[in-house]
Design a protein around this motif. Structure first.
Motif, PDB file in Angstrom:
ATOM      1  N   ALA A 141      32.334  32.740   4.736  1.00 18.15           N
ATOM      2  CA  ALA A 141      30.877  32.765   4.828  1.00 18.15           C
ATOM      3  C   ALA A 141      30.422  32.586   6.267  1.00 18.15           C
ATOM      4  O   ALA A 141      30.955  31.748   7.003  1.00 18.15           O
ATOM      5  N   GLY A 142      29.465  33.396   6.673  1.00 14.91           N
ATOM      6  CA  GLY A 142      28.931  33.295   8.023  1.00 14.91           C
ATOM      7  C   GLY A 142      29.653  34.136   9.039  1.00 14.91           C
ATOM      8  O   GLY A 142      29.317  34.094  10.235  1.00 14.91           O
ATOM      9  N   PHE A 143      30.633  34.938   8.592  1.00 19.01           N
ATOM     10  CA  PHE A 143      31.389  35.808   9.484  1.00 19.01           C
ATOM     11  C   PHE A 143      31.378  37.238   8.952  1.00 19.01           C
ATOM     12  O   PHE A 143      31.171  37.461   7.752  1.00 19.01           O
ATOM     13  N   GLY A 144      31.650  38.193   9.847  1.00 20.64           N
ATOM     14  CA  GLY A 144      31.661  39.590   9.449  1.00 20.64           C
ATOM     15  C   GLY A 144      33.020  40.244   9.519  1.00 20.64           C
ATOM     16  O   GLY A 144      33.190  41.363   9.047  1.00 20.64           O
ATOM     17  N   GLY A 145      34.000  39.566  10.116  1.00 18.48           N
ATOM     18  CA  GLY A 145      35.329  40.140  10.245  1.00 18.48           C
ATOM     19  C   GLY A 145      36.354  39.054  10.486  1.00 18.48           C
ATOM     20  O   GLY A 145      36.009  37.893  10.743  1.00 18.48           O
ATOM     21  N   ALA A 171      32.534  33.778  18.997  1.00 19.08           N
ATOM     22  CA  ALA A 171      31.652  33.957  17.840  1.00 19.08           C
ATOM     23  C   ALA A 171      30.445  33.031  17.939  1.00 19.08           C
ATOM     24  O   ALA A 171      30.558  31.883  18.378  1.00 19.08           O
ATOM     25  N   VAL A 172      29.273  33.552  17.532  1.00 25.52           N
ATOM     26  CA  VAL A 172      28.043  32.750  17.509  1.00 25.52           C
ATOM     27  C   VAL A 172      27.295  32.900  16.189  1.00 25.52           C
ATOM     28  O   VAL A 172      26.163  32.462  16.065  1.00 25.52           O
ATOM     29  N   SER A 173      27.922  33.514  15.214  1.00 23.82           N
ATOM     30  CA  SER A 173      27.271  33.771  13.933  1.00 23.82           C
ATOM     31  C   SER A 173      27.085  32.468  13.161  1.00 23.82           C
ATOM     32  O   SER A 173      27.566  31.403  13.575  1.00 23.82           O
ATOM     33  N   PRO A 174      26.380  32.506  12.029  1.00 23.37           N
ATOM     34  CA  PRO A 174      26.146  31.282  11.249  1.00 23.37           C
ATOM     35  C   PRO A 174      27.407  30.514  10.897  1.00 23.37           C
ATOM     36  O   PRO A 174      27.365  29.287  10.721  1.00 23.37           O
ATOM     37  N   GLY A 175      28.549  31.184  10.825  1.00 19.19           N
ATOM     38  CA  GLY A 175      29.785  30.520  10.447  1.00 19.19           C
ATOM     39  C   GLY A 175      30.285  29.490  11.435  1.00 19.19           C
ATOM     40  O   GLY A 175      31.135  28.655  11.084  1.00 19.19           O
ATOM     41  N   VAL A 176      29.798  29.497  12.680  1.00 21.12           N
ATOM     42  CA  VAL A 176      30.265  28.530  13.682  1.00 21.12           C
ATOM     43  C   VAL A 176      29.246  27.422  13.929  1.00 21.12           C
ATOM     44  O   VAL A 176      29.397  26.633  14.865  1.00 21.12           O
ATOM     45  N   ARG A 177      28.231  27.341  13.092  1.00 22.20           N
ATOM     46  CA  ARG A 177      27.134  26.402  13.344  1.00 22.20           C
ATOM     47  C   ARG A 177      27.140  25.225  12.368  1.00 22.20           C
ATOM     48  O   ARG A 177      27.599  25.334  11.229  1.00 22.20           O
ATOM     49  N   ASP A 178      26.607  24.097  12.853  1.00 21.80           N
ATOM     50  CA  ASP A 178      26.544  22.913  11.999  1.00 21.80           C
ATOM     51  C   ASP A 178      25.310  22.986  11.103  1.00 21.80           C
ATOM     52  O   ASP A 178      24.570  23.992  11.107  1.00 21.80           O
ATOM     53  N   ALA A 179      25.087  21.940  10.349  1.00 17.18           N
ATOM     54  CA  ALA A 179      23.982  21.933   9.390  1.00 17.18           C
ATOM     55  C   ALA A 179      22.625  22.103  10.068  1.00 17.18           C
ATOM     56  O   ALA A 179      21.667  22.593   9.457  1.00 17.18           O
ATOM     57  N   GLY A 180      22.546  21.722  11.327  1.00 17.29           N
ATOM     58  CA  GLY A 180      21.286  21.864  12.063  1.00 17.29           C
ATOM     59  C   GLY A 180      21.166  23.195  12.771  1.00 17.29           C
ATOM     60  O   GLY A 180      20.189  23.417  13.505  1.00 17.29           O
ATOM     61  N   GLY A 181      22.138  24.085  12.591  1.00 20.55           N
ATOM     62  CA  GLY A 181      22.100  25.405  13.214  1.00 20.55           C
ATOM     63  C   GLY A 181      22.590  25.430  14.642  1.00 20.55           C
ATOM     64  O   GLY A 181      22.424  26.439  15.338  1.00 20.55           O
ATOM     65  N   LYS A 221      19.236  34.517  12.256  1.00 21.71           N
ATOM     66  CA  LYS A 221      17.874  35.043  12.262  1.00 21.71           C
ATOM     67  C   LYS A 221      16.977  34.113  13.073  1.00 21.71           C
ATOM     68  O   LYS A 221      17.073  32.896  12.983  1.00 21.71           O
ATOM     69  N   GLY A 222      16.112  34.712  13.885  1.00 23.60           N
ATOM     70  CA  GLY A 222      15.200  33.922  14.691  1.00 23.60           C
ATOM     71  C   GLY A 222      15.784  33.426  15.995  1.00 23.60           C
ATOM     72  O   GLY A 222      15.154  32.641  16.703  1.00 23.60           O
ATOM     73  N   TYR A 223      16.987  33.893  16.328  1.00 22.80           N
ATOM     74  CA  TYR A 223      17.634  33.467  17.567  1.00 22.80           C
ATOM     75  C   TYR A 223      16.757  33.840  18.759  1.00 22.80           C
ATOM     76  O   TYR A 223      16.271  34.962  18.871  1.00 22.80           O
ATOM     77  N   ASP A 224      16.563  32.892  19.682  1.00 25.19           N
ATOM     78  CA  ASP A 224      15.731  33.150  20.848  1.00 25.19           C
ATOM     79  C   ASP A 224      16.312  32.455  22.080  1.00 25.19           C
ATOM     80  O   ASP A 224      17.400  31.867  22.019  1.00 25.19           O
ATOM     81  N   ALA A 225      15.569  32.499  23.176  1.00 23.29           N
ATOM     82  CA  ALA A 225      16.061  31.935  24.432  1.00 23.29           C
ATOM     83  C   ALA A 225      16.292  30.437  24.330  1.00 23.29           C
ATOM     84  O   ALA A 225      17.249  29.902  24.910  1.00 23.29           O
ATOM     85  N   ALA A 226      15.446  29.754  23.583  1.00 25.57           N
ATOM     86  CA  ALA A 226      15.600  28.302  23.447  1.00 25.57           C
ATOM     87  C   ALA A 226      16.906  27.965  22.740  1.00 25.57           C
ATOM     88  O   ALA A 226      17.619  27.028  23.134  1.00 25.57           O
ATOM     89  N   VAL A 227      17.252  28.737  21.705  1.00 26.00           N
ATOM     90  CA  VAL A 227      18.504  28.503  20.976  1.00 26.00           C
ATOM     91  C   VAL A 227      19.694  28.847  21.874  1.00 26.00           C
ATOM     92  O   VAL A 227      20.711  28.143  21.870  1.00 26.00           O
ATOM     93  N   TYR A 228      19.552  29.920  22.653  1.00 28.62           N
ATOM     94  CA  TYR A 228      20.610  30.260  23.604  1.00 28.62           C
ATOM     95  C   TYR A 228      20.877  29.092  24.548  1.00 28.62           C
ATOM     96  O   TYR A 228      22.028  28.716  24.793  1.00 28.62           O
TER      97      TYR A 228
END
Length: 529
Positions: A141-145, A171-181, A221-228
Motif C-alpha cells: 500500500a502506498g507504492f506503485g512498483g 520514494a516520496v509516495s504515501p507508503g514512506v510517510r508516517d501517520a502525520g504525512g 495529494k495536495g503536495y506543495d512547497a511547504a510539504v517539500y
C-alpha cells in the motif's frame, strides 16, 4: 567580384562550397586555437545517461508510436497506475531491462567515464523489497512498483562494468510517510544499506524526481512547497549521517521557464523558488531537468509546446536549452551562490521523444546542447535514456547505436574537460565550440555544427588537423556517416575505430546540415598543457 557591363555595375555571385552562393573574396572568420582562452572546466563524467527506474523493475513506459492504440494484454505488474493527468493509452508494458547484456555494456562502456542515473517519475513510488522472497502480486500500500534485490544488484554490477557512477532519487509516495504525512527514511535507509552491502555506491541523488510536478510523480495529494520543505528537513540530516559521501542534488525541477509553464491539466506546478525557500540550505549541487517541448504523444498536455522536423535545426529550437539554463542558473545564484549546476535529465522532447528523435536530425540538438551548456558552466548533462523509447541513444529492440550515440562517442573521444572560447561564429546557423583535445597536451578540439540546410559555412583554421564529419543521406534517417562511410558495429558487436581525415590549414568548409569535429593536435594552446 564587380564586372563593368555597358555602364552598369553587376555583382557576380560565385558558387561557394556545396553549391551555395558566396561572395568572391569575402572574408572568412578566423579561429586561433593557440590563443583560445579558458572558459572553465566540466566534470570528467559530463556526458552521461539515464536508465529509468521503471526499466529496471519493468512496468508501463511510453508506448511505441505504432502501438499506442493497441496496447497488448500485460502481466499483473503492468497494472501499476499511470501518472495522474496522463492518458493510459500512451503507455505499454515493458519487461525489465537486461543490464548484463554484453552489447549494451560495450556501448555504455564506450562513453565511460559517466554517470548512470536510475530515477524517473516511477522511482517516486517504488518500494525496495529488501529480501529474496517472491515479488508480491501487487506493490505494498502506498507504492506503485517493486524493486527487487536482484534488480538493484544488476544496476550496481552494470555501474562497475561500464565505469558509470550511480545517480538516483528516493520514494516520496504515501507508503514512506508516517501517520502525520511526514516523509520517513525507512525506504531510503534499507536501499542505501543494501547498496553498500553489495559493494555499490550512490554518487549523487535528488530527494525525488521532478518535485515541480510532484502529484504527477506519486507524491501525496495536495503536495506543495511547504510539504517539500518539511520533507527535506528530514531528508537532509538523514543523508548526511547515512551516506555522507553522497552529493545531494536538488531540486531537480522541470518546465518552469517554457515547456510546461501552464502545467498539465489536473497537475499543478510547484515553483522551485518556493520549495528552496521552504527547505532552507542543504543541497550540494543545484540540479534541474530540461525538455524543449513535449512529443507528439502528449500533444494535449495543457500549454506544452511541440516542435516539428522543419523546426528541428532552427535557432529558436536549438537555443531553448540556453533559456532554461539561464532560468535555473539564476535560482542557483540565489540559493546556492558559487555552487555547481547539473542537468540531470534531458532529451529531444518529453514523453519519450518524437519519432524523429532517433534520427540524425536530432544530433544537432544533442551536440549543440552539450557544447553550449559546457560553455555556460553546467558540469554534468544526463541524457534520457540509454536504451528506452524514441529518444534513447541505443535502439531498445536491436541494441544498435542511433545517430546520437555516435555523436556521443565522438564527443567522448574529442572533447576534454577544459572548455575554451572558440570566438565568434560567422553565421547564426554555425555553432562553434572548443575544448582542450582529450589526452593530447596542447591540443584543441573544435566542434562546428552547421545547422543551415542549404548553405555551406567556412572557418579559417591556421593549423592542420584531423577531420571527423558526421552526415546522413537523409536528415530523417537513423543511419549516419563519418567522413562518408556509414558507422556500424563490428560483427562481434565491437565499436568501430573512429578515424579522421587529414585537414590542411587554411579555409575549412562545413557542408550544409553537417557536424564536424577537428582534432588540432599541434594547436600549442598553453591552457591545454
Amino acid at each position: 567580384m564587380r564586372v563593368q557591363i555597358s555602364g552598369f555595375v553587376a555583382l557576380v555571385l560565385l558558387a561557394g562550397p556545396g553549391g551555395s552562393p558566396a561572395l568572391f573574396g569575402a572574408p572568412v572568420t578566423a579561429v586561433v586555437p593557440a590563443k583560445m582562452a579558458r572558459v572553465g572546466t566540466i566534470d570528467e563524467r559530463f556526458q552521461s545517461f539515464n536508465i529509468e527506474m521503471l526499466e529496471v523493475t519493468g512496468g508501463r513506459f511510453w508506448a511505441p508510436y505504432k502501438q499506442q492504440s493497441e496496447a497488448p494484454a500485460a502481466p499483473a505488474e503492468a497494472k501499476a497506475p499511470t501518472p495522474p493527468g496522463m492518458d493510459p493509452s500512451l503507455y505499454r508494458y515493458r519487461a525489465p531491462i537486461d543490464l548484463s547484456n554484453p552489447r549494451l555494456r560495450k556501448l555504455a562502456a564506450g562513453l565511460a567515464p559517466s554517470y548512470v542515473r536510475v530515477s524517473g517519475t516511477w522511482a517516486n513510488s517504488t518500494y525496495f523489497q529488501d529480501s529474496d522472497d517472491p515479488v508480491p502480486a501487487t506493490p505494498p500500500a502506498g507504492f506503485g512498483g517493486v524493486l527487487t534485490r536482484k534488480q538493484w544488484r544488476g544496476v550496481v554490477d552494470f555501474s562497475h562494468a561500464v565505469d558509470a557512477k550511480i545517480v538516483t532519487s528516493f520514494a516520496v509516495s504515501p507508503g514512506v510517510r508516517d501517520a502525520g504525512g511526514v516523509w520517513t527514511p525507512v525506504e531510503a535507509k534499507k536501499f542505501l544499506e543494501y547498496s553498500k552491502q553489495i559493494g555499490g555506491s550512490i554518487a549523487a541523488a535528488e530527494m525525488f524526481n521532478e518535485p515541480s510536478f510532484a502529484s504527477m510523480g506519486g507524491a501525496p495529494k495536495g503536495y506543495d512547497a511547504a510539504v517539500y520543505g518539511q520533507d527535506f528537513k528530514v531528508f537532509h540530516p538523514f543523508v548526511k549521517k547515512a551516506a555522507p559521501e553522497m552529493v545531494i542534488l536538488g531540486p531537480g525541477s522541470v518546465g518552469e521557464s517554457g515547456v510546461l509553464t501552464g502545467g498539465i491539466p489536473g497537475v499543478p506546478i510547484i515553483k522551485s523558488e518556493d520549495m528552496l525557500t521552504a527547505s532552507g540550505p542543504g543541497i550540494d549541487v543545484f540540479s534541474y531537468h530540461f525538455y524543449g517541448g513535449v512529443s507528439k504523444r502528449c500533444a494535449g498536455a495543457g500549454s506544452a509546446s511541440q516542435t516539428t522536423p522543419e523546426a528541428a535545426l532552427s535557432v529558436e529550437w536549438l537555443s531553448r536549452t540556453d533559456r532554461d539554463e539561464a532560468y535555473y542558473a539564476a535560482l542557483r545564484d540565489r540559493f546556492l551562490p558559487g555552487g555547481a549546476i547539473w542537468l540531470t535529465e534531458t532529451g529531444e522532447t518529453a514523453c519519450g521523444g518524437n519519432p524523429w528523435a532517433a534520427d540524425f536530425i536530432d544530433s544537432f540538438r544533442y551536440l549543440n546542447q552539450l557544447g553550449t551548456l559546457a560553455k555556460r558552466g553546467v558540469q554534468v548533462v544526463i541524457h534520457n535514456t540509454l536504451a528506452a523509447s524514441d529518444y534513447a541513444l541505443v535502439d531498445e529492440t536491436t541494441l544498435l547505436p542511433r545517430p546520437n550515440y555516435w555523436s556521443a562517442l565522438l564527443w567522448r573521444k574529442m572533447m576534454g574537460m577544459t572548455v575554451l572560447d572558440a570566438g565568434p561564429s560567422p553565421s547564426p546557423d554555425l555553432y562553434v565550440y572548443a575544448h582542450c583535445l582529450r589526452n593530447q597536451p596542447g591540443g584543441v578540439a573544435l566542434l562546428a555544427i552547421n545547422a543551415d540546410r542549404s548553405a555551406s559555412q567556412e572557418l579559417d583554421v591556421p593549423t592542420a588537423s584531423e577531420r571527423y564529419t558526421l552526415t546522413a543521406k537523409e536528415l530523417m534517417d537513423n543511419k549516419v556517416e563519418l567522413n562518408g562511410r556509414e558507422l556500424a558495429l563490428g560483427s562481434n558487436g565491437d565499436l568501430p575505430r573512429l578515424t579522421g581525415k587529414p585537414q590542411s590549414s587554411g579555409k575549412v568548409a562545413f557542408a550544409p546540415a553537417s557536424i564536424t569535429f577537428l582534432a588540432i593536435r599541434k594547436a600549442g594552446n598553453a591552457r591545454c598543457r
